[in-house]
Structure formats: structure tokens, C-alpha cells
Design a protein around this motif. Structure first.
Motif: not given
Length: 605
Positions: A71-91
Motif C-alpha cells: 500500500f502506498q501513502r504520501d509516496g511511502i511504500d507500506y506493507q500491511l500483513n493481515l491475518i483473517d481469523t475465525p469467529g466461532h468459539v470452537d476455533f
């Protein structure tokens, strides 16, 4: 796709999305992928990160997924590392692993449903990991959205500032650009030194038939490069890195991963025992780093037997279970034999949904037809000799005379309900032998009830019953608090005097009569008639508490007698009676697979 641009550690942001079920985590992940340009509009599909067939079929997240977004903002390159997680109590275990790899978390709350039970559980877990929490209110495009009330609920229950809540619609993309700014401005960068000794955390892995084990890592310190020798500290094994890369969202190879980055490594590991979730990756020799704390080993709380319906598939089932265990460390198994079902495995799960998912993955991914025994929880027994036994299956319960104390696992349940349904939920919890611990109001018209309830009363259908009696508005979250003594006993089912091990259950003594009678009645209708009468009994120890009789097939031996002396008829009937008695003494009762399945599937009914 070409490799991702390299960025300095101070421009990396590692974060996860935590929320209750159906509050829009996977949809928000889709919008973030679109907004950052990580995927093209041609590649885009809904719930892109839910790539298991079962996830798409059920519409839930089962496995946590990592993805790197440039992702680029104000000419600076960022790296956003996302971890998508489950919502159920078993996980919940998947969520805890994700939290250990992040510096921040997006706490997502539905603008209509508000704060739910799992929202609070996940928020407190994130606070324990010292994560920076960015509160996000999703679904603001709904006609019934009540964003201001929900912001107030979050302030009352979680202590967040209503002015800091980012308001978005994951469906339409409204407010997502502002959310990206909040991620960059509020979440701190990783602290690791790229020039230090290599120290990386293994947070997940899966098995590829062609490449071997693929290990997912978060680099805490140092840099790992292709061709480098690495060492797994817990497994005490050394390997050469064949390929490195990141998820964008498919695998993209790169030459190195530096401190703060999330990615994968392939070392041609063919032995499944060499990969442990929570292990530390470092370099061999004197420059190796210390082991990271890793993760607490999850404790399976629900056990059941899995048997191949065809005995020839036993080795196929073992291979399939080993592959699943690499990908899911919260699942465990060990071989067992049953007189009724043959060779199989005793498997441990975090909950009933977890058990269902594992069973379906085995059937879908490995094409194995399974027979599953009735699920049961782990009990603790103190014997008269002072020994403590952990009981994972009813067959292991000793005779009543040897037991000094029988203990059951207790869970603390938080139930969030609209105030109109409080009475119905209290009645339901009391029926399940629950003890009320607390009751507090989160906002206008919504309350949280806290109960201590035996786990065995929770796992079967409490969640469904709460949904039913609150018209879908009630939510449940639970956590294990320990073991307490209770009046429990093992209920055995005997057919023709022989105990059927697969049908034994542990239950409360007050419920034993009802359950024993129900199983005996069910078996009476399912067992085929034999040439002799078959007794179906339910017993606690040596005391029979219920009995049903499957009548014998009977030939009318007096049909040919017409008129004459009655003693001739009596003689024939006596002869038939003795024959049936002899048959019963040496005869075996065949219980068909269909009869087993009908009893096991009926559960508590």
C-alpha cells in the motif's frame, strides 16, 4: 504475480481482524484486498481468503489466513500483513495463534447486533497480548444500523473511546480508505532487528503432496534467505530453505524475509513429525537464538471414536488424520479398538463444531466413509487409592466401588441476550444444572448473564437452544474453569447379557433412567429378530435400570395337531422352548451398522 516490493521494518503493519460470527470479517478482508490493489477485479470473488471448500459451503471461516498487501501513502511504500481469523468459539485457538503474530487488531462489531459474547472474548484475548485495538463498526449501510448506540455499548463493555470507532461498510466499501489510514497511524510497526540472530515463530502449516510440509512463519528477529540452513528448535532438526515467500493472497516467492514480515518457507520436509506449531526457527550453531515462548497446547475437551466403515481403510484413515493434525494442532488422535466397530481412532476436539468439521474434511478431502461414536467430554476420577485418572472414553471408567470422587469439567458461559428473553435463558441454564454467577446490563435493552454449567450440558445443543428461545438474538461464549465433583455414573448397554462398548456413556445419575430407557427402546426397534428372544438392558454397574425384549421368531409347532390329547401339544411346545433356550446359550446377536448409527445419531433424544 511478481514478488512484493521490499520495505523497511518501520513501514510494516501486522494486524488481524477479530469479531463475533457473521459480523463481516471475511467481507472486510475482501474490501481491504481491493482497496490496496493486492488482487485485481478479475481475480476478486467474495470471501476470497476462505479457500477451503467447507468454508465456502458453510459460509464460515475455519482456518486463519495470512495475506500481505502492498500500500502506498504520501509516496511511502507500506506493507500491511493481515491475518483473517475465525469467529466461532470452537476455533478460538486459531485466533490466539494469530494474535501472537500481530501488533494490532481490528475489533469488528456489527452496527445492528452490537457487542456479542465472542466479541468480548476476542477483545480480552487481544488485550492480554498487549495489542493495539482499533474499534471498527461495520454494516453502517443497514437500514436498522444503530452505530451510536453500538459505540456506547463498546465503551461500556470494553472501555473503547466512541470517537475512535472507525465506521465502515464492508459490503459497499464505504469508509475502508479511512480504515487503512487508521491502521497505518495507530498500529505500531514491529520491533525486531533485521540484522540480529534469526528468530521466527511457526504459526501454522499445511501439507502439500508435491512440496512436503509448508511452514507459515512470522519473523521476529533477523533475516531468513533462500538456500540458508535453518534449525527447528523443538523438533531438533536442520533443513535447507528451498523456497521463501509471502501470501499475496496466493504464494509469491521472494529471496528473503526480514524481521516483522509474515510468510512461508519450504524445506522439502517429508516427515510430518518435524513441524510443530509454536516452534522457533533459527540458524544452527553458536549464533542460534533462544526459543520463543510459543503457544499453550490446546486441551481437547470433546472426544469421540472415528472408525472406517470398511475395515480395509484403516491405514488410509491414519494417513488422512496425520495430514490434518499438521494443519490443525488442536486436534489429536490415538488408535483404539472396539468389539463392535473394529479398529479405529479415539479423537479429541475443542468442541462439537470442530468435530463436525474434521469429520467432513476427512470425508471430502480423503474420500473415507466414517462411523462416529457418541461424543463425550473428559472426566476426572479420584480412586479409593488416591490416584487421579483422566477419562477420555466411558469404557475406561472403573467400577463404582473403586471410585472415591467423580469430577466433571465446568465452563463459564457468558450469554448476551435482549432483556425480553432473560427469563427463558435463565430457565434453560437452570435445566442444564447451571449456577448463576453474574448479571449485568451492557446498554439499553441488552444484558449479559454469566453461568457456571457442566461442559457436557453445553456442547450438545445449548447454543442452538439459546438461539431458539431468543429468536436468534442470544449469543454464547464459554471457557473452561476447572473440574468439580458431581453425582455421575457410567451407563452401560447390554445386549443378550454382553456389554456393547460403543454405546456406553457417562451421565448424571438423575438422567440415567431416562437415557437408558430411550436407548433400550430404540435398539428394540432396530435389532433384527432372532430365533431366540434378545434382552436389551441399560445398567449402572451391576444394577439394571431399564429393559426391553426383542421377541423371538416363532414357528407354530402345534399347527399339525388337530384334536387329540392336549399333552401332545404341550410336549411339542416344551421341546421348542428347550431348543430356544439352547440357542440363546450359544447364539450370537448380530447388531447391524444401521442399528448402531440410529442409536448414535439420536444422541440425547
Amino acid at each position: 504475480m511478481a514478488s512484493l516490493p521490499s520495505v523497511e521494518t518501520k513501514y510494516i503493519r501486522n494486524f488481524c481482524i477479530i469479531a463475533h460470527i457473521d459480523h463481516g470479517k471475511s467481507t472486510l478482508a475482501d474490501r481491504l484486498l481491493e482497496e490496496t490493489g493486492a488482487v485485481t477485479s478479475r481475480e476478486m470473488k467474495s470471501q476470497l481468503l476462505d479457500d477451503l471448500a467447507l468454508e465456502r459451503q458453510r459460509g464460515i471461516t475455519i482456518k486463519a489466513r495470512a495475506v500481505a498487501m502492498p500500500f502506498q501513502r504520501d509516496g511511502i511504500d507500506y506493507q500491511l500483513n493481515l491475518i483473517d481469523t475465525p469467529g466461532h468459539v470452537d476455533f478460538q485457538y486459531e485466533v490466539s495463534r494469530s494474535l501472537a503474530c500481530c501488533e494490532g487488531a481490528l475489533l469488528l462489531v456489527d452496527a445492528f447486533q452490537g457487542v456479542e459474547a465472542q466479541t468480548m472474548a476476542n477483545a480480552f484475548a487481544a488485550m492480554e497480548h498487549d495489542l493495539t485495538i482499533v474499534p471498527v463498526i461495520n454494516k453502517i449501510d443497514l437500514v436498522h444500523a444503530r452505530s451510536d448506540e453500538v459505540a456506547e455499548e463498546m465503551m461500556n463493555s470494553l472501555g473503547t473511546d466512541p470517537d475512535e470507532c472507525v465506521r465502515v461498510s464492508a459490503k459497499t466499501g464505504q469508509g475502508v480508505a479511512g480504515l487503512l489510514d487508521a491502521i497505518i497511524d495507530r498500529i505500531p510497526p514491529p520491533t525486531g532487528d533485521p540484522g540480529g540472530a534469526l528468530q521466527a515463530m511457526v504459526f501454522d502449516s499445511n501439507y502439500d503432496d508435491f512440496r512436503g510440509a509448508i511452514t507459515y512463519i512470522r519473523v521476529m528477529q533477523g533475516t531468513v534467505r533462500t538456500g540458508q540452513k535453518i534449525r527447528f528448535l523443538r523438533a531438533e532438526s536442520e533443513h535447507e530453505v528451498v523456497e521463501l515467500g509471502q501470501f499475496a493472497p496466493s504464494r509469491v516467492a521472494c529471496d528473503e524475509l526480514a524481521a516483522g514480515q509474515v510468510g512461508y518457507l519450504i524445506c522439502n520436509i517429508k516427515s510430518l513429525g518435524d513441524v510443530h506449531i509454536g516452534d522457533t526457527v533459527t540458524v544452527p550453531g553458536k549464533h542460534s537464538a533462544e526459543a520463543l515462548p510459543g503457544y499453550d497446547q490446546p486441551r481437547p475437551m470433546v472426544y469421540c471414536g472415528l472408525f472406517p466403515s470398511d475395515g480395509q481403510e484403516f491405514s488410509d484413515l491414519r494417513d488422512a488424520l496425520e495430514r490434518l493434525a499438521v494443519n490443525d494442532p488442536s486436534f489429536e488422535f490415538e488408535p483404539e479398538t472396539s468389539d463392535a466397530l473394529g479398529f479405529g481412532f479415539r479423537c479429541g476436539f475443542l468442541g462439537l463444531l470442530h468435530m463436525e468439521i474434521i469429520q467432513q474434511r476427512l470425508e471430502n478431502e480423503s474420500d473415507i466413509d466414517l462411523v462416529q461414536t457418541a461424543p463425550n467430554v473428559t472426566y476426572e476420577i479420584i480412586t479409593k487409592k488416591g490416584e487421579t485418572l483422566m477419562i477420555h472414553k466411558p469404557q475406561d471408567v472403573p467400577d463404582p466401588g473403586e471410585i472415591d470422587e467423580f469430577r466433571q469439567p465446568i465452563v463459564k458461559c457468558n450469554v448476551i441476550v435482549p432483556e425480553d428473553y432473560i427469563g427463558a435463558v435463565i430457565q434453560l441454564c437452570q435445566e442444564r444444572r447451571g449456577i448463576q454467577r453474574n448479571q449485568e446490563y451492557l446498554g439499553a435493552g441488552r444484558a449479559m448473564l454469566t453461568y457456571n454449567i457442566p461442559l457436557a450440558e453445553v456442547i450438545y445443543d445449548l447454543h442452538d437452544r439459546i438461539k431458539s428461545c431468543t429468536r436468534g438474538y442470544g449469543t454464547l461464549d464459554y471457557e473452561i474453569v476447572g473440574y468439580e465433583a458431581a453425582d455421575l455414573s457410567r451407563l452401560d448397554i447390554l445386549v443378550n447379557g454382553n456389554r456393547v462398548d460403543a454405546l456406553s456413556v457417562v451421565c448424571h445419575r438423575a438422567d440415567a433412567d431416562r437415557r437408558g430407557r430411550a436407548v433400550a427402546k430404540k435398539l428394540k426397534t432396530e435389532i433384527e429378530r432372532h430365533m431366540f428372544e434378545v434382552a436389551v438392558q441399560a445398567a449402572i454397574g451391576s444394577r439394571v435400570i431399564a429393559r426391553e425384549t426383542v421377541p423371538a421368531m416363532r414357528k407354530n409347532v402345534t399347527a399339525k395337531c388337530y384334536g387329540g390329547d392336549v399333552s401332545r401339544k404341550r410336549k411339542l411346545l416344551q421341546k421348542q422352548k428347550e431348543g430356544k433356550k439352547r440357542m440363546k446359550a450359544i447364539g450370537n446377536v448380530e447388531i447391524s451398522q444401521k442399528a448402531f448409527m440410529s442409536v448414535l445419531s439420536s444422541g440425547d433424544d
